[in-house]
Design a protein around this motif. Structure first.
Motif, PDB file in Angstrom:
ATOM      1  N   GLY A   1       6.037  -7.852  -2.544  1.00  0.00           N
ATOM      2  CA  GLY A   1       5.511  -9.086  -3.129  1.00  0.00           C
ATOM      3  C   GLY A   1       5.242  -8.951  -4.618  1.00  0.00           C
ATOM      4  O   GLY A   1       4.364  -9.614  -5.150  1.00  0.00           O
TER       5      GLY A   1
ATOM      6  N   PRO B   1       0.212  -4.489  -3.477  1.00  0.00           N
ATOM      7  CA  PRO B   1       1.115  -4.892  -2.396  1.00  0.00           C
ATOM      8  C   PRO B   1       0.474  -5.942  -1.501  1.00  0.00           C
ATOM      9  O   PRO B   1      -0.725  -5.905  -1.264  1.00  0.00           O
ATOM     10  CB  PRO B   1       1.326  -3.595  -1.608  1.00  0.00           C
ATOM     11  CG  PRO B   1       0.954  -2.512  -2.520  1.00  0.00           C
ATOM     12  CD  PRO B   1      -0.099  -3.060  -3.436  1.00  0.00           C
ATOM     13  N   ARG B   2       1.289  -6.877  -1.037  1.00  0.00           N
ATOM     14  CA  ARG B   2       0.727  -7.934  -0.210  1.00  0.00           C
ATOM     15  C   ARG B   2       0.387  -7.420   1.181  1.00  0.00           C
ATOM     16  O   ARG B   2       0.923  -6.413   1.643  1.00  0.00           O
ATOM     17  CB  ARG B   2       1.707  -9.101  -0.134  1.00  0.00           C
ATOM     18  CG  ARG B   2       2.979  -8.786   0.621  1.00  0.00           C
ATOM     19  CD  ARG B   2       3.769 -10.049   0.878  1.00  0.00           C
ATOM     20  NE  ARG B   2       5.172  -9.715   1.064  1.00  0.00           N
ATOM     21  CZ  ARG B   2       6.164 -10.327   0.450  1.00  0.00           C
ATOM     22  NH1 ARG B   2       5.921 -11.299  -0.385  1.00  0.00           N
ATOM     23  NH2 ARG B   2       7.418  -9.969   0.660  1.00  0.00           N
ATOM     24  N   ILE B   3      -0.480  -8.172   1.855  1.00  0.00           N
ATOM     25  CA  ILE B   3      -0.909  -7.771   3.188  1.00  0.00           C
ATOM     26  C   ILE B   3       0.132  -8.158   4.226  1.00  0.00           C
ATOM     27  O   ILE B   3       0.452  -7.397   5.120  1.00  0.00           O
ATOM     28  CB  ILE B   3      -2.273  -8.410   3.524  1.00  0.00           C
ATOM     29  CG1 ILE B   3      -3.336  -7.792   2.633  1.00  0.00           C
ATOM     30  CG2 ILE B   3      -2.634  -8.208   4.979  1.00  0.00           C
ATOM     31  CD1 ILE B   3      -4.680  -8.449   2.760  1.00  0.00           C
TER      32      ILE B   3
END
Lengths: 360, 337
Positions: B262, B334-336
């Protein structure tokens, strides 16, 4: 890049936009309830392509944003215990608690480690047998099976110093609650990742009870434009229903194995959502079967009284009642390097996405 | 020679003397340094001197495409070069953690010597401190640099001559360094062949300057990425910048990991990329010069200075939408999901 470029074709995007313009006659409000969608919509400039009568609202789709301040306060209380290592996804570390944040606690010397999955947290537990390792589990149905798999692995491998502090939530109660509260939504851009796990059955009440359609969407710009087209068509034809645009990933029945793991490790409970308050059966706590891995059962900590933000309208933004631009703190005292509210912390938060891509 | 750095190597005594003579002077050899005087005596004939400093604390120390040593030389050389200066001399100061392996230190020093040679710059003075184990992370390097600046290039670093209609050029792909570091970090477990773009750009920039092209501004797009540089150019100005996402070059593997995490490549760090603002009439000429060089073969004109969006940068997205570009605020995480 295969499977990406096909969904970012400028000519195809133009065609879908024209098709939307051709069928759209009335004002319509569509809400996305997934942080990934919020980011894609802003990153690709989708609002700039749509006719003005189509309004896109960002709902409670970012797991960090809806996480209660009390949860952060409790995580901080755990971090202050001796011999405890807190493991967390990166986004959560900067969310302000009532008087501190995990970031601040880390700077003060508490042991707080950023991990990329629960399996990394489990590894840390195995490598530090004299410490107690707590994993902060947040997220919707997308991330719940991952947490469940981690707990099942810990049980199989008899890891006895590993605990999960769950703030997992499920999406449908929030989607229903928004409409119940009178938020004017004519259609939901349904969450793609959540739906790969749950399937589509969980959204059926939206059309039946509230006359609101839902199209489960992928994350690429053409996916989103096509989903918007499908929702506008439903609305114009007065035919709200659940449809899947994201057919390459979502099946009607969802991922049955992942759901089995979810219900083995978790059980429903009422949960508090930032902005929405307590919603019945909207949260997931660790089931009795896996009680020994439940941080809430294991650690008895005193948690400071929760203090709410002054002036922060995250709650109203999460409900789609207000835009980030309506907040007096937005881009003023609140920005990604100094987030006041949770919507500004996470990459997927509405305020963060607006700040990064749509701030004029 | 010991296998590891001891506190004594920073004591100023015999061990320090041996370290300087047998490692630093040996690899950085040049007549000015070899005199080992308290300060380097430099003969510079110029009215304008460009002077800069930077500290390097990268983790991991070694990554695909470079290491902290190469970075410490190239970073400071580039800071001088993008100001329009010709880099001449560098200092190099080391803060080393007790117990750091001598062989790794030598690898770093050799890498610095090699990069200095490539950039045609002399390392003429330096310093070494050793701190207790745990008081720093393996090794930190500070480099300062001096270059000479001709009168005609004095305005390049301020960008005061930028005008509406000028073109924005970058010498290749974006995001390579940041994602190479991310991919090498132990906790990501990626197997990838992403290579950092870490390189000294002074020779490349010299070719452009020597061509007589009308260069209005240059800056290297390091931490904060391309977007931060573009925002710095327009901040508080009565013009805006519009760039086209279609014209940005991103390596496929960098793009892949960015998609996965992301991340947006325009916010990711580079260590061998210069953003140039060039007058419209000279833009194609500059592009052709850049493309002939190995460090500029993927160069492109990515946008222009416009009489709209005053004080802001805008991007025309690959699907035809529009949005702003902003400075990186906080870290990209970083995205979840």
């Amino acid at each position: 890049m295969k499977f990406i470029d096909e969904f970012r074709n400028k000519e195809k995007a133009k065609k879908i936009v024209r098709a939307i313009e051709n069928i759209s006659t009335k004002e319509i409000k569509l809400m996305e309830v997934c942080g990934g969608h919020t980011m894609s919509i802003q990153k690709f400039g989708i609002p700039s392509l749509l006719p003005p009568q189509i309004e896109l609202l960002s709902g409670p789709g970012c797991p960090v944003c809806v996480t209660d301040r009390k949860y952060i306060d409790q995580a901080i209380a755990y971090a202050r215990l001796d011999n405890v290592i807190i493991t967390t996804f990166g986004d959560l570390i900067r969310v302000p608690g009532s008087s501190s944040s995990l970031d601040n606690e880390k700077a003060k010397g508490r042991s707080i480690k950023i991990v990329y999955s629960i399996l990394d947290a489990l590894k840390i537990a195995k490598e530090n047998p004299t410490k107690k390792v707590i994993f902060l589990a947040i997220g919707f149905e997308t991330t719940v099976p991952g947490t469940a798999a981690g707990v099942i692995t810990a049980a199989k491998e008899n890891v006895d110093n590993f605990y999960v502090f769950s703030s997992h939530k499920v999406m449908p109660p929030a989607m229903n609650a928004l409409i119940d509260e009178g938020v004017k939504i004519n259609g939901y851009i349904g969450p793609g990742h959540v739906s790969t796990i749950t399937g589509t059955g969980i959204y059926s009440g939206l059309a039946e009870n509230f006359n609101v359609g839902c199209v489960i969407s992928g994350f690429e710009p053409l996916d989103l434009l096509q989903s918007i087209y499908m929702l506008v068509k439903q609305f114009e034809e007065k035919n709200p229903k659940v449809e899947i645009q994201y057919k390459r990933a979502v099946k009607v029945e969802g991922n049955i194995k992942a759901k089995e793991m979810m219900y083995d490790v978790f059980e429903y409970r009422d949960d508090w959502w930032r902005g929405l308050g307590t919603l019945a059966n909207s949260g997931l706590g660790i089931s009795k079967k896996y009680a020994k891995f439940d941080a809430e059962r294991k650690f008895d900590v005193e948690v400071e009284k929760t203090k709410e933000d002054k002036g922060c309208i995250c709650g109203e933004i999460l409900k789609g009642l207000k835009s980030p631009k309506d907040c007096s703190l937005f881009a003023n005292v609140c920005d990604p390097s100094n987030p006041v509210g949770a919507c500004m912390v996470s990459n997927e938060g509405a305020c963060h996405a607006f700040y990064k891509y749509n701030r004029e | 020679m010991n296998e590891n750095i001891l506190l004594g190597h920073g004591s100023g005594g015999k061990l320090t003397h041996n370290l300087i003579s047998n490692l630093f002077v040996k690899h950085f050899s040049n007549p000015i340094l070899e005199k080992q005087t308290d300060s380097a005596i430099l003969e510079i004939n110029a009215n304008n001197i460009s002077f800069t400093t930077d500290s390097f604390v990268v983790d991991p120390l070694f990554f695909n495409g470079g290491d902290i040593g190469k970075l410490a030389v190239a970073g400071t050389v580039n800071d001088l070069a993008v100001s329009g200066a010709e880099p001449l001399f560098l200092s190099a100061s080391f803060i080393i953690e007790e117990g750091f392996s001598f062989s790794e230190l030598e690898k770093i020093v050799k890498s610095m010597a090699e990069e200095a040679k490539k950039a045609n710059i002399k390392i003429v003075t330096g310093d070494t401190k050793v701190v207790d184990r745990g008081k720093c992370d393996k090794v930190f390097i500070n480099t300062s640099g001096i270059g000479i600046l001709s009168e005609k290039n004095k305005e390049i670093s301020s960008g005061e001559k930028i005008e509406i209609g000028d073109k924005i050029i970058i010498n290749g792909t974006i995001g390579d360094h940041g994602m190479a570091i991310m991919a090498t970090r132990n906790d990501m477990n990626f197997s990838s062949n992403i290579k950092s773009d870490c390189a000294s750009l002074n020779q490349l920039i010299k070719k452009v300057i020597d061509s007589g092209a009308d260069i209005k501004f240059m800056r290297d797009a390091t931490r904060g990425g391309l977007s931060t540089v573009l925002c710095e150019i327009v901040e508080n100005k009565s013009y805006g910048i519009e760039i086209n996402e279609d014209d940005l070059a991103v390596n496929e593997n960098v793009r892949g990991i960015c998609e996965l995490l992301g991340f947006d490549p325009v916010y990711v760090a580079n260590e061998g990329k210069v953003v140039m603002v060039v007058s419209n009439k000279d833009s194609e000429k500059v592009l052709a010069i850049l493309k002939k060089d190995e460090l500029g073969k993927a160069s492109s004109i990515i946008g222009e200075v416009v009489d709209e969006h005053h004080g802001k940068g805008w991007i025309n997205t690959e699907i035809g939408g529009k949005r702003i570009i902003d400075m990186l605020a906080g870290e990209q995480l970083p995205r979840i999901c």
